[in-house]
Motif scaffolding. Structure first.
Motif, PDB file in Angstrom:
ATOM      1  N   ASN A  20     -63.976  32.015  -7.101  1.00 57.03           N
ATOM      2  CA  ASN A  20     -65.101  31.077  -7.218  1.00 57.03           C
ATOM      3  C   ASN A  20     -66.462  31.718  -6.935  1.00 57.03           C
ATOM      4  O   ASN A  20     -67.353  31.070  -6.392  1.00 57.03           O
ATOM      5  N   VAL A  21     -66.624  32.992  -7.285  1.00 60.77           N
ATOM      6  CA  VAL A  21     -67.939  33.624  -7.192  1.00 60.77           C
ATOM      7  C   VAL A  21     -68.282  34.218  -8.553  1.00 60.77           C
ATOM      8  O   VAL A  21     -67.417  34.443  -9.402  1.00 60.77           O
ATOM      9  N   ASP A  22     -69.567  34.473  -8.745  1.00 61.27           N
ATOM     10  CA  ASP A  22     -70.012  35.063 -10.012  1.00 61.27           C
ATOM     11  C   ASP A  22     -69.759  36.568 -10.051  1.00 61.27           C
ATOM     12  O   ASP A  22     -69.338  37.111 -11.081  1.00 61.27           O
ATOM     13  N   TYR A  23     -70.042  37.232  -8.925  1.00 59.39           N
ATOM     14  CA  TYR A  23     -69.927  38.687  -8.885  1.00 59.39           C
ATOM     15  C   TYR A  23     -69.378  39.126  -7.530  1.00 59.39           C
ATOM     16  O   TYR A  23     -69.474  38.393  -6.534  1.00 59.39           O
ATOM     17  N   ALA A  24     -68.802  40.346  -7.509  1.00 56.12           N
ATOM     18  CA  ALA A  24     -68.245  40.886  -6.271  1.00 56.12           C
ATOM     19  C   ALA A  24     -68.430  42.400  -6.274  1.00 56.12           C
ATOM     20  O   ALA A  24     -68.362  43.053  -7.324  1.00 56.12           O
ATOM     21  N   LEU A  25     -68.663  42.949  -5.088  1.00 57.64           N
ATOM     22  CA  LEU A  25     -68.739  44.400  -4.948  1.00 57.64           C
ATOM     23  C   LEU A  25     -68.298  44.811  -3.548  1.00 57.64           C
ATOM     24  O   LEU A  25     -68.307  44.020  -2.612  1.00 57.64           O
ATOM     25  N   VAL A  26     -67.906  46.082  -3.445  1.00 61.04           N
ATOM     26  CA  VAL A  26     -67.424  46.658  -2.193  1.00 61.04           C
ATOM     27  C   VAL A  26     -68.314  47.835  -1.827  1.00 61.04           C
ATOM     28  O   VAL A  26     -68.480  48.759  -2.636  1.00 61.04           O
ATOM     29  N   GLU A  27     -68.887  47.819  -0.620  1.00 62.35           N
ATOM     30  CA  GLU A  27     -69.619  48.986  -0.133  1.00 62.35           C
ATOM     31  C   GLU A  27     -68.658  49.900   0.617  1.00 62.35           C
ATOM     32  O   GLU A  27     -67.928  49.466   1.510  1.00 62.35           O
TER      33      GLU A  27
END
Length: 458
Positions: A78-85
């Motif tokens: 349910n999110v538009d975008y995702a990223l991992v640092e």
């Protein structure tokens, strides 16, 4: 798909790149979920401030590979975008292998890597560097490159010419004058709560993100996907959420105490606790309270106002001596000591429950710890092996009469020592724990708080 932002080394600029991407997406009112590899608390604070969503730590040492997968796939729904640092350099892990490294997480989650390179002292040699990173582990996939600290148009032209035969797209270029500096001190970046001009700083990150990246390629990469890696199912507690009869647990949260994993706080709620936010710096100890969670942070920086809030210190001490369950980690342990001696060798009175003095020193204690619970431990079953993390420049004087753990470093050949304090219903330790793979810890804690609440009502 989501991507992993990795650096070729510590300081390459992955935090700048990550915050710029998050800020640019947030400015467009997208819903973004971020993750952070490793045990760090401060970088996730910046993520949270920008996205208004709790950043999730992905650490297979503190939890497990199964928990990392579950956490990632659960929270990107349910999110538009995702990223991992990432953490440190791409292949830098907990020991001699790459366990808990950025590369480990990228393999585990089957995510492509956006590699950030510090170009300030490189020209054509960058091609050899990138070729090495891309071929060192053939199991990894690379989405592209971000060139950081590029000096001039001519410098950029040389870099592009050298990299062209490798066939990797350049998805971002940050010039040297684009560099945004976040203040730091003895344990890393200064937390968000201490930065008065943080909104202006985030605006600069958003501007940088808008101008410096190839969004046509990046946006599809950042969209979540649910077919990237096997989904590992772990039992999740389904105890009732807080009710008016729930035990009230005070969470010390202000500029002095703010090192908490979001998962830990949510587990307390899932096991039935009602969380009460409290500032040991400025507020009286709230009532009624049936348990206290003192996380880590920077009590050494705020020792004077902590000491000056004498009424709160005395109230905490009285509640603990009356049997209130208390879980204290690192900074929380220091606060419960008799005194805290700061970097200028000035002593400040603290709560005084623990018969010891916490003293700041130059030496940094850092690393994962294998902790075996002793019978004296309140919230961890005897002989339980759990993994934690230490990160502090203080020491406590003297040895505890009732230690909690037998601890050892990540290297199995490292020596053993006893650690932690058990006094009354207090669990005080330098070892930070992530409860994700150890839900029995918050379960035991909340049960103890409930028993204390019932005792108070009797």
């Amino acid at each position: 798909m989501a991507v992993v932002i990795a650096g070729e080394r510590s300081g390459a600029g992955k935090t700048t790149v990550t915050l710029s991407l998050l800020a640019a997406l947030q400015r467009q009112q997208f819903t973004v979920q971020s993750f952070k590899v490793g045990p760090d608390y401060i970088d996730p604070m910046f993520h949270h401030y920008i996205t208004r969503r709790a950043c999730r730590n992905l650490d297979p040492v503190l939890t497990s590979e199964a928990y990392v997968c579950q956490c990632f796939y659960t929270h990107q729904h349910n999110v538009d975008y995702a990223l991992v640092e990432g953490v440190m350099g791409l292949f830098d892990g907990a020991g001699t292998d790459d366990r808990a490294s950025t590369a480990h997480i990228a393999r585990l989650l089957n995510l492509p890597i956006l590699l950030v390179l510090d170009c300030s002292r490189l020209s054509r040699s960058i091609a050899a560097l990138v070729h090495g990173y891309c071929t060192f582990d053939p199991r990894l996939q690379f989405a592209g490159l971000v060139l950081n600290r590029v000096g001039s148009d001519r410098h950029l032209a040389v870099l592009k010419s050298a990299l062209e035969p490798l066939g990797l797209p350049i998805l971002g270029v940050l010039r040297r004058h684009d560099e945004i500096t976040i203040p730091d001190r003895h344990l890393g970046l200064v937390p968000t709560a201490e930065l008065p001009d943080l909104d202006a700083l985030i605006d600069r990150f958003a501007d940088l993100g808008k101008q410096c990246f190839n969004w046509n390629i990046l946006l599809p990469l950042l969209r979540p996907s649910f077919n990237q890696a096997p989904y590992f199912s772990l039992p999740i507690p389904h105890s009732p959420l807080p009710t008016p009869q729930s035990p009230r647990v005070a969470i010390a949260y202000d500029r002095a105490f703010n090192f908490y994993y979001a998962d830990n706080l949510e587990l307390l709620q899932q096991f039935g606790a009602a969380l009460v936010w409290w500032s040991p710096l400025t507020e009286p100890f709230p009532q009624p309270i049936h348990g206290l969670y003192l996380g880590g942070g920077f009590p050494e920086v705020f020792a004077q106002p902590l000491s000056a809030n004498r009424a709160a210190r005395l109230a905490v001490k009285a509640a603990i001596e009356a049997g209130m369950p208390t879980y204290a980690e690192c900074g929380g342990l220091m606060y419960l000591s008799k005194q805290l001696v700061d970097f200028d060798n000035r002593p400040w009175d603290m709560v005084g429950v623990l018969p010891t003095i916490a003293r700041m020193e130059k030496r940094l204690t850092l690393g994962y710890r294998r902790a075996v619970s002793l019978p004296n431990n309140l919230f961890v079953a005897p002989e339980t092996v759990t993994w934690g993390h230490e990160f502090h420049r203080s020491v406590v004087l003297g040895q505890s009469d009732a230690p909690l753990y037998q601890i050892q470093g990540y290297d199995p050949q490292s020596s053993f020592s006893l650690e932690g304090w058990r006094i009354h219903q207090v669990h005080a330790s330098y070892v930070h724990l992530h409860w994700g793979a150890n839900p029995e810890i918050p379960d035991r804690f909340v049960r103890s708080c409930l028993e204390y609440a019932q005792l108070k009502q009797a």
